[in-house]
Design an enzyme around this catalytic site. Structure first.
Site, short mmCIF file in Angstrom:
data_model
loop_
_atom_site.label_atom_id
_atom_site.label_comp_id
_atom_site.label_asym_id
_atom_site.label_seq_id
_atom_site.Cartn_x
_atom_site.Cartn_y
_atom_site.Cartn_z
N PRO A 1 0.92 -1.20 0.02
CA PRO A 1 -0.07 -0.06 -0.05
C PRO A 1 0.80 1.27 -0.03
O PRO A 1 1.66 1.40 0.73
CB PRO A 1 -0.63 -0.06 1.21
CG PRO A 1 -0.19 -1.17 2.00
CD PRO A 1 0.36 -2.10 1.33
N LYS B 1 2.14 7.55 4.66
CA LYS B 1 1.40 6.18 4.50
C LYS B 1 0.83 5.75 6.06
O LYS B 1 0.57 4.53 6.10
CB LYS B 1 2.48 5.17 4.01
CG LYS B 1 3.06 5.32 2.75
CD LYS B 1 3.79 4.34 2.25
CE LYS B 1 4.64 4.68 1.28
NZ LYS B 1 5.71 3.99 0.96
N ARG C 1 15.51 -2.51 -5.71
CA ARG C 1 13.91 -2.31 -5.89
C ARG C 1 13.77 -2.38 -7.53
O ARG C 1 14.54 -1.68 -8.24
CB ARG C 1 13.63 -0.99 -5.25
CG ARG C 1 13.91 -0.62 -3.78
CD ARG C 1 13.07 -1.55 -2.90
NE ARG C 1 11.69 -1.56 -3.21
CZ ARG C 1 10.89 -0.69 -2.55
NH1 ARG C 1 11.28 0.17 -1.62
NH2 ARG C 1 9.45 -0.58 -2.69
#
Ligand SMILES: [Zn+2]
Length: 287
Positions: A2, A58, A277
């Protein structure tokens, strides 16, 4: 995982569903999240009204009627489900990522209200719930974080001055929460595609014009994702798992080997590891 738009949609859903409701009971099935759920967690919530649900970056912030706060981070795989007591609502997820239905495993925390409950599900357990005693302590938690893309401090001058002279590549800059809050791996790739900037490009080599594109496109991408996600879970009826929401709109993310979606571009989407990543970009139109 998320990111800001997903967390924003959870926030909007929770404000719609549990705002002004009073907590009747809390059940912690597993305290071993990224941070251990404190032993007084259940008592802390009892008879408290949820005044408002806010978000920064977040993080979700539940404001309670005793002026204390509960900080929630969804980690890598956390979802919050809304379950009605008598009517069996099948679609329970408050956002558009992961399972739309309440999974049977990994339901670690349940917060009960009169006629409904919210359930925290997290298979990988990188999320956490934390009690914060005051507004002052809450502010302190966010001290080290850069502005969000929608904050007034996030300006062309801010971006340009931060990037100037830095050898770090722009992809790593965008996911650095000290520079800007709330952009993760997925949206960083999308923002750079829209800006026609190669993710490997050194920050110091970006022109003012590039910074302007990053400013505009980071706001654009996040706003679109929030709008799409918000509309896809309207009343929790239209969501269809991973097909719903913004995921189907990705231009580069997880599209390696596919043709570039930009009109008249003959490029192919490539995947590259930058600081471990996955980063996705077009090998032709991103310079
Ligand atoms: Zn292209």
């Amino acid at each position: 995982m998320p990111e800001l738009p997903e967390v924003e949609v959870v926030k909007q859903s929770l404000n719609k569903k549990i705002k002004e409701k009073k907590v009747k009971k809390v059940l912690v099935r597993n305290r071993n999240l990224r941070k251990k759920v404190p032993l007084n967690f259940e008592r802390f919530f009892i008879n408290q009204k949820i005044l408002e649900i806010e978000r920064f970056s977040k993080y979700l912030i539940l404001h309670l009627s005793n002026n204390k706060k509960c900080l929630i981070h969804l980690g890598m795989s956390g979802t919050i489900h809304f379950v009605k007591k008598n009517k069996k609502n099948i679609i329970t997820n408050t956002s558009f990522y992961n399972s739309p239905k309440l999974p049977s495993k990994h339901n670690h925390i349940e917060i009960f209200f009169g006629d409904c409950k919210i359930v925290y599900n997290d298979p990988r357990r990188f999320g956490f719930f934390e009690i914060v005693e005051s507004e002052k302590l809450l502010k302190k938690k966010f001290d080290h974080l850069g502005p969000e893309p929608f904050n007034s401090e996030y300006t062309l001058d801010y971006i340009y001055s931060k990037l100037r002279g830095k050898k770090k590549n722009i992809k790593n800059f965008l996911i650095d929460q000290n520079f800007i809050s709330g952009i993760g791996n997925i949206y960083a790739s999308e923002i750079l595609f829209l800006s026609r900037i190669n993710p490997d490009k050194k920050a110091k080599d970006l022109k003012k014009n590039d910074c302007q594109k990053i400013l505009v496109n980071s706001q654009k991408i996040l706003r679109e994702a929030i709008n799409k996600g918000g509309s896809s879970i309207k009343d929790f009826k239209n969501i269809s798992g991973n097909h719903g929401g913004f995921q189907s709109e990705f231009k580069v993310y997880q599209r390696e080997g596919s043709k570039c979606k930009r009109t008249n571009c003959i490029g192919i989407i490539k995947k590259k590891n930058i600081s471990n990543r996955s980063t996705f970009f077009c090998n032709s139109c991103q310079k």
